[in-house]
Design an enzyme around this catalytic site. Structure first.
Site, PDB file in Angstrom:
ATOM      1  N   ARG A  37      13.186   0.507  -1.851  1.00  0.00           N
ATOM      2  CA  ARG A  37      12.190   1.193  -2.673  1.00  0.00           C
ATOM      3  C   ARG A  37      12.494   2.671  -2.890  1.00  0.00           C
ATOM      4  O   ARG A  37      12.059   3.258  -3.881  1.00  0.00           O
ATOM      5  CB  ARG A  37      10.802   1.034  -2.042  1.00  0.00           C
ATOM      6  CG  ARG A  37      10.308  -0.403  -2.094  1.00  0.00           C
ATOM      7  CD  ARG A  37       8.851  -0.523  -1.733  1.00  0.00           C
ATOM      8  NE  ARG A  37       8.387  -1.898  -1.894  1.00  0.00           N
ATOM      9  CZ  ARG A  37       7.132  -2.282  -1.717  1.00  0.00           C
ATOM     10  NH1 ARG A  37       6.207  -1.393  -1.371  1.00  0.00           N
ATOM     11  NH2 ARG A  37       6.787  -3.544  -1.884  1.00  0.00           N
ATOM     12  N   ASP A 139      -7.558   3.398  -4.349  1.00  0.00           N
ATOM     13  CA  ASP A 139      -6.264   3.158  -3.723  1.00  0.00           C
ATOM     14  C   ASP A 139      -5.629   4.512  -3.445  1.00  0.00           C
ATOM     15  O   ASP A 139      -5.999   5.520  -4.061  1.00  0.00           O
ATOM     16  CB  ASP A 139      -5.364   2.322  -4.639  1.00  0.00           C
ATOM     17  CG  ASP A 139      -4.272   1.601  -3.868  1.00  0.00           C
ATOM     18  OD1 ASP A 139      -4.465   0.420  -3.525  1.00  0.00           O
ATOM     19  OD2 ASP A 139      -3.228   2.223  -3.576  1.00  0.00           O
TER      20      ASP A 139
END
Length: 269
Positions: A37, A139
């Protein structure tokens, strides 16, 4: 292109950093995931080591890159009507027994790209067609929140949405948008999203909420972080309100402020 290598020491630096920021306890087995990532960001900055990138994101002038790192390491898979038993309980028990009155409010506290929040909105729209209701999603990742606000998804994501709700609340894309669908504006206007780090105290008044969904995120937290996160959320849950966690999660030994209704479903006295 060969993946960049990361040393055990470098991995520990990022492991401690993401724990400090987001409360996520990265297992050693996640080293490959972290490299996968973040390596694109290293190449973007023409770095050859993870130490160089670590110095960048922890520098005083690099809040944007730090947020990018958080976005990349905290994005989790989600989908519409995931763990449908919870939505059945919401419809058949909580909403069916609701006393008419104030606006009914639900918080999707780890909303990711918005599928859970819009699932909740579909359930509420069907169950409370003539009542006031709203869904709030939050979030830590700004990247997934942007996707959630857009409400624009690939048609591959429709699995789980009942056909009648798909027809009623989802607009199928045409021409340049072929292969995608958009959550209808009438539903989107009842759903709001905001960035919130659940591991930090929530100072502003968001509640009271009738139901808080905190599903499939605590599996990444240790016991101390779980207690902290739940403690930050509970002041925003109304008395008599329900707190729902994922099927692989439990609040046993995490809080004494909730009573168990059934596994994964709790109520605030």
């Amino acid at each position: 292109m060969e993946p960049l290598a990361i040393t055990d020491q470098e991995f520990m630096l990022f492991k401690r950093l993401i724990y400090k920021i987001a409360g996520i306890d990265l297992a050693d087995s996640k080293k490959v995931l972290l490299v996968g990532r973040l390596q694109r960001r290293l190449r973007e900055h023409q770095f050859t080591t993870f130490t160089q990138y670590y110095r960048l994101v922890t520098g005083n002038q690099n809040a944007r890159e730090l947020q990018t790192m958080v976005d990349l390491l905290t994005t989790n898979e989600t989908y519409f009507f995931r763990e449908p038993r919870h939505f059945d309980y919401l419809r058949q028990e909580i909403l069916a027994r609701r006393v008419r009155g104030d606006r009914f409010r639900v918080w999707s506290a780890a909303s990711s790209t918005g599928e859970e929040a819009y699932t909740l909105a579909m359930v509420l729209s069907e169950a409370l067609p003539n009542a006031a209701w709203e869904v709030f999603g939050s979030d830590i990742s700004t990247q997934v929140l942007a996707k959630a606000r857009a409400g624009h998804y690939s048609l591959e994501r429709t699995q789980g949405i009942p056909p009648e709700l798909m027809r009623k609340y989802c607009l199928k894309g045409v021409r340049s948008n072929e292969g995608t669908f958009l959550i209808s504006p009438t539903l989107r206007e009842r759903v709001t999203f905001e960035q919130i780090n659940l591991t930090q105290p929530i100072h502003r008044q968001l509640g009271p909420f009738d139901v808080i969904f905190l599903r499939n995120v605590m599996i990444y937290f240790d016991a101390e972080t779980k207690r902290k996160v739940v403690g930050h959320l509970l002041p925003h849950l109304a008395s008599g309100g329900h707190f729902i966690v994922g099927h692989s999660e439990s609040l046993n030994a995490i809080t004494d402020q909730l009573v168990t209704v059934q596994p994964t479903i709790y109520r605030k006295p």
